[in-house]
Write an enzyme that holds these catalytic residues in place. Structure first.
Site, PDB file in Angstrom:
ATOM      1  N   GLU A   1       0.792  -1.228   0.000  1.00 42.10           N
ATOM      2  CA  GLU A   1       0.000   0.000   0.000  1.00 42.10           C
ATOM      3  C   GLU A   1       0.825   1.279   0.000  1.00 42.10           C
ATOM      4  O   GLU A   1       0.292   2.361  -0.237  1.00 42.10           O
ATOM      5  CB  GLU A   1      -1.012   0.021   1.152  1.00 42.10           C
ATOM      6  CG  GLU A   1      -0.433  -0.067   2.528  1.00 42.10           C
ATOM      7  CD  GLU A   1      -0.519  -1.468   3.089  1.00 42.10           C
ATOM      8  OE1 GLU A   1      -0.839  -1.610   4.277  1.00 42.10           O
ATOM      9  OE2 GLU A   1      -0.244  -2.434   2.349  1.00 42.10           O
ATOM     10  N   ASN A   2       2.130   1.171   0.266  1.00 38.07           N
ATOM     11  CA  ASN A   2       2.951   2.379   0.178  1.00 38.07           C
ATOM     12  C   ASN A   2       3.356   2.689  -1.263  1.00 38.07           C
ATOM     13  O   ASN A   2       4.074   3.660  -1.503  1.00 38.07           O
ATOM     14  CB  ASN A   2       4.190   2.274   1.080  1.00 38.07           C
ATOM     15  CG  ASN A   2       5.068   1.092   0.744  1.00 38.07           C
ATOM     16  OD1 ASN A   2       4.573   0.021   0.404  1.00 38.07           O
ATOM     17  ND2 ASN A   2       6.364   1.256   0.843  1.00 38.07           N
TER      18      ASN A   2
END
Length: 205
Positions: free
Chosen positions: A40-41
């Site tokens: 998700e980064n």
């Protein structure tokens, strides 16, 4: 547990792995099977951990662990990464948990109102946005309390989201109007032993 879960990921799925035990799943997907790992980064096509002498301090997963980028992989803005999650484009998310209830509720971010965790974080988005949520965790706490329960006692991350749970005792599907259904038991584990360690009824079909 990670190896058992990896067996069940089909070809072509886009998969997000939570921190902790879930990160180990990527090590066991067969090399001939294409599974695209999302972080998700802002990584799509995340590879395994690098050799100690090949670490890039700028290339880390959401848990700040060093990773690699596979051929064809890409980077994107954090907002675009969450657009993938919230838009329902992630086939599977694998998370750890403190508790999972028989109706699919997951509690994995806090054990009390006094925890130091500032907020529920990305797990809430993943639980609500991914097409499927599987949990991987020990079947019981260190002091022997069950983590598969009738109703979560800890603050919820996402209600009714979990479809399957992988523990050291077996694999359990969550079926509407029934609860935990045994898919598979670990070698040497009997149904009676699994039931004794579970805080809800286990069904066999």
């Amino acid at each position: 547990m990670a190896a058992r879960l990896a067996q069940d990921i089909p070809e072509g799925w886009i998969v997000n792995l939570g921190i902790g035990i879930p990160t180990m799943v990527g090590n066991y997907v067969p090399s001939e099977r294409e599974v695209i790992f999302h972080s998700e980064n802002g990584i799509l096509g995340m590879g395994p951990a690098p050799a100690p002498d090949k670490v890039d301090p700028w290339l880390v997963n959401a848990g700040k662990q060093a990773v690699t980028l596979l051929p064809g992989g890409s980077y994107c803005h954090h907002a675009d990464s969450f657009a993938m999650i919230r838009g329902g484009h992630i086939d599977l998310c694998v998370l750890g948990a403190f508790e999972v209830a028989q109706n699919g509720d997951i509690a994995n971010w806090a054990t009390s109102e006094n925890d130091t965790a500032p907020a529920v974080g990305g797990a809430m988005d993943l639980g609500a946005g991914a097409k499927r949520l599987w949990v991987i965790m020990e079947h019981s706490t260190k002091d022997g309390r069950p983590k598969l329960v009738e109703r979560c006692g800890y603050p919820l991350t996402t209600p009714g989201a979990v479809k399957r749970v992988y523990t050291n005792l077996g694999v359990f599907e969550i079926v509407a109007d029934k609860g935990f259904v045994v898919v598979d038991l670990a070698p040497g584990v009997t149904l009676e032993e699994a039931q004794a360690a579970t805080g809800a009824t286990l069904h066999t079909q």
